[in-house]
Enzyme design. Structure first.
Site, PDB file in Angstrom:
ATOM      1  N   TRP A 155      -8.758   7.550  20.250  1.00  0.00           N
ATOM      2  CA  TRP A 155      -9.700   8.450  19.575  1.00  0.00           C
ATOM      3  C   TRP A 155      -9.491   8.292  18.070  1.00  0.00           C
ATOM      4  CZ3 TRP A 155      -8.429  14.135  18.409  1.00  0.00           C
ATOM      5  CH2 TRP A 155      -9.572  14.839  18.020  1.00  0.00           C
ATOM      6  N   ASP A 236      -2.362  14.140  25.345  1.00  0.00           N
ATOM      7  CA  ASP A 236      -3.614  14.713  24.869  1.00  0.00           C
ATOM      8  C   ASP A 236      -4.555  14.824  26.063  1.00  0.00           C
ATOM      9  OD1 ASP A 236      -5.690  15.636  23.415  1.00  0.00           O
ATOM     10  OD2 ASP A 236      -6.070  13.803  22.276  1.00  0.00           O
ATOM     11  N   LYS A 272     -14.953  20.301  26.285  1.00  0.00           N
ATOM     12  CA  LYS A 272     -15.787  19.518  27.205  1.00  0.00           C
ATOM     13  C   LYS A 272     -15.928  20.197  28.566  1.00  0.00           C
ATOM     14  CE  LYS A 272     -14.756  16.462  24.006  1.00  0.00           C
ATOM     15  NZ  LYS A 272     -15.444  15.560  23.157  1.00  0.00           N
TER      16      LYS A 272
HETATM   17  C1  LIG Z   1      -8.968  12.137  23.059  1.00  0.00           C
HETATM   18  C2  LIG Z   1      -9.459  13.394  22.427  1.00  0.00           C
HETATM   19  N1  LIG Z   1      -8.572  14.300  22.019  1.00  0.00           N
HETATM   20  C3  LIG Z   1      -8.958  15.451  21.465  1.00  0.00           C
HETATM   21  C4  LIG Z   1     -10.287  15.728  21.264  1.00  0.00           C
HETATM   22  C5  LIG Z   1     -10.561  17.038  20.617  1.00  0.00           C
HETATM   23  O1  LIG Z   1     -11.752  17.649  20.767  1.00  0.00           O
HETATM   24  P1  LIG Z   1     -11.941  19.150  20.384  1.00  0.00           P
HETATM   25  O2  LIG Z   1     -11.221  19.403  19.099  1.00  0.00           O
HETATM   26  O3  LIG Z   1     -13.402  19.307  20.246  1.00  0.00           O
HETATM   27  O4  LIG Z   1     -11.360  19.947  21.499  1.00  0.00           O
HETATM   28  C6  LIG Z   1     -11.254  14.799  21.648  1.00  0.00           C
HETATM   29  C7  LIG Z   1     -12.682  15.011  21.397  1.00  0.00           C
HETATM   30  O5  LIG Z   1     -13.510  14.163  21.375  1.00  0.00           O
HETATM   31  C8  LIG Z   1     -10.827  13.605  22.258  1.00  0.00           C
HETATM   32  O6  LIG Z   1     -11.687  12.677  22.683  1.00  0.00           O
END
Ligand SMILES: Cc1ncc(COP(=O)(O)O)c(C=O)c1O
Length: 427
Positions: A155, A236, A272
């Site tokens: 990411w 994560d 999500k």
């Molecule tokens: C691998 C990964 N970690 C963390 C996140 C964090 O998303 P959010 O801050 O919207 O919960 C995302 C979002 O795309 C992600 O793909």
């Protein structure tokens, strides 16, 4: 007159407020994903397709408010006792308890033994940040270097988050472009060759951006080396439920590593799986060897959180708590998750079918159905990806990643035929 005014002004404000004040600030490039979305929005072509977005879309290409979330919002609205006071620094207590059980399992020994510290965070990004900040302050780094091993690729925010807290990102092989699958040997040899006690960031399920996850046997081997080398697992988990449609199944790796006794933390997001992107609801769980250590960890996380956000937001946490603590609502949520995951899996199957059975597109497309979760790494070249955007108005990241939720019954055929043409070089 103007000069006189200037004179008076400079008497009161003797410092120079000149246009040179920010001259050393370089102009940063816009975030690539948000730039892609803006370009898509500005495009007036009627068949345009957005495959960049990392948020669920229904079959009509619309954001989807989960029916269970709608129901709970009604309950909140009709509960006058729910005021707008501050939450505790570490978050809504009922939320942190329920969120820990969701990811670590209702029968988690670590929870029962009081070894888990949970702090409510600003969604998954906030959990990553707080986890990284905590490690940067308190991890027993060997030598004076602070480094984290990230999967290659990962990411895009991961390296930025660690750089922000003074931890340098290194990369371990993860994706093999030749097989369009996991570079398992490369991953294992990185685990073996990294200095003992290294920090490895691991995607718990539905790897972003590749959609490639280890099998259970492979997880087993990874855990074994992590234990042997005393590595730290920075898990994560942004897609629990999104990968297979089953919350427990998608938490398997995390629970397994905790059970094996790997030193680790888990970042959890409800963006999500509950469709609560904008509400920023998530949690950081740090698993300690004992209860007393967990309490000290909690005290320091409180200090860090206090200076950064003071108190996490209550609305999203209330929604999630009501769902997690009510058996009937929880069942409804699981059905909503299956709807989302099921639609994504259907789109994978449909795309695979059109490419292989109808269009006979050159190449092997098995990975479309084998990859897991919201994203698929198509394996196309940056040139083919650019051609799709420039010639067919299909917006995707240049690395060939597509968000499966951007596909639906109305646009999948257009996308498949455009992809076919891009691969053949006839677009
Ligand atoms: C691998 C990964 N970690 C963390 C996140 C964090 O998303 P959010 O801050 O919207 O919960 C995302 C979002 O795309 C992600 O793909």
């Amino acid at each position: 007159m103007a000069d006189r005014l200037k004179q008076i002004y400079s008497q009161f404000f003797p410092f120079k407020m000149s246009s040179e004040l920010w001259q050393n600030v370089p102009l940063a490039p816009p975030d690539s994903i948000f730039k892609l979305t803006a370009a898509y929005k500005a495009d007036s072509y009627d068949k345009k397709v957005n495959l960049g977005v990392g948020a669920y879309r229904d079959d009509n290409d619309k954001p989807w408010i989960l029916p269970v979330v709608r129901k709970v919002e009604e309950i909140i609205l009709n509960t006058p006792a729910l005021d707008h006071e501050y939450l505790p620094i570490t978050g809504l207590p009922e939320f942190t308890v329920a969120a820990a059980k969701l990811i670590l399992g209702p029968d988690s020994r670590a929870i029962a033994e009081g070894r888990v510290t949970t702090v409510q965070t600003i969604s998954g990004t906030g959990a990553n940040h707080l986890g990284a900040l905590f490690l940067s302050r308190f991890y027993q780094w060997t030598g004076d270097k602070k480094e984290v091993y990230l999967s290659d690729p990962t990411w895009a925010n991961h390296p930025a988050i660690f750089n922000n807290v003074g931890i340098a990102p290194l990369y371990y092989p993860y994706y093999d472009p030749k097989t369009l699958g996991l570079n398992f040997d490369g991953f294992l040899s990185s685990l073996k060759s990294a200095p003992s006690g290294s920090v490895f960031l691991i995607h718990a399920c539905a790897h972003n951006p590749t959609g490639v996850d280890p099998t259970r046997d492979q997880w087993n081997a990874i855990a074994e080396i992590m234990l042997e080398k005393g590595h730290y697992g920075f898990f994560d988990c942004a897609y629990q439920g999104f990968a297979s449609g089953d919350l427990d199944n998608d938490a398997w790796a995390v629970r397994f590593f905790v059970e094996q006794g790997v030193n680790m933390l888990v970042c959890q997001s409800f963006a999500k799986n509950a469709g609560l992107y904008g509400e920023r609801v998530g949690a950081l769980h740090i698993v300690s060897p004992g209860k007393e250590a967990a309490e000290r960890v909690k005290s320091q996380l409180s200090v860090l959180q206090r200076s950064e956000i003071s108190n996490p937001p209550s609305y999203g946490a209330r929604i999630v708590t009501l769902i997690l603590n009510d058996a009937a609502l929880f069942e409804e949520w699981k059905r909503d998750i299956s709807t989302m995951a099921g639609r994504i899996i259907d789109m994978r199957k449909e795309l695979f079918k059109i490419l292989t059975e109808e269009l006979h597109t050159p190449g092997n497309w098995d990975h479309i159905v084998n990859q897991i979760g919201m994203f698929s790494f198509t394996g196309i070249t940056p040139e083919q990806s650019k051609a799709l955007t420039e010639k067919a108005h299909i917006y995707l990241t240049v690395n060939g990643r597509i968000s499966m939720t951007g596909l639906n019954r109305n646009n999948i055929r257009y996308f498949a035929t455009s992809l076919d043409a891009a691969v053949r070089g006839t677009l």
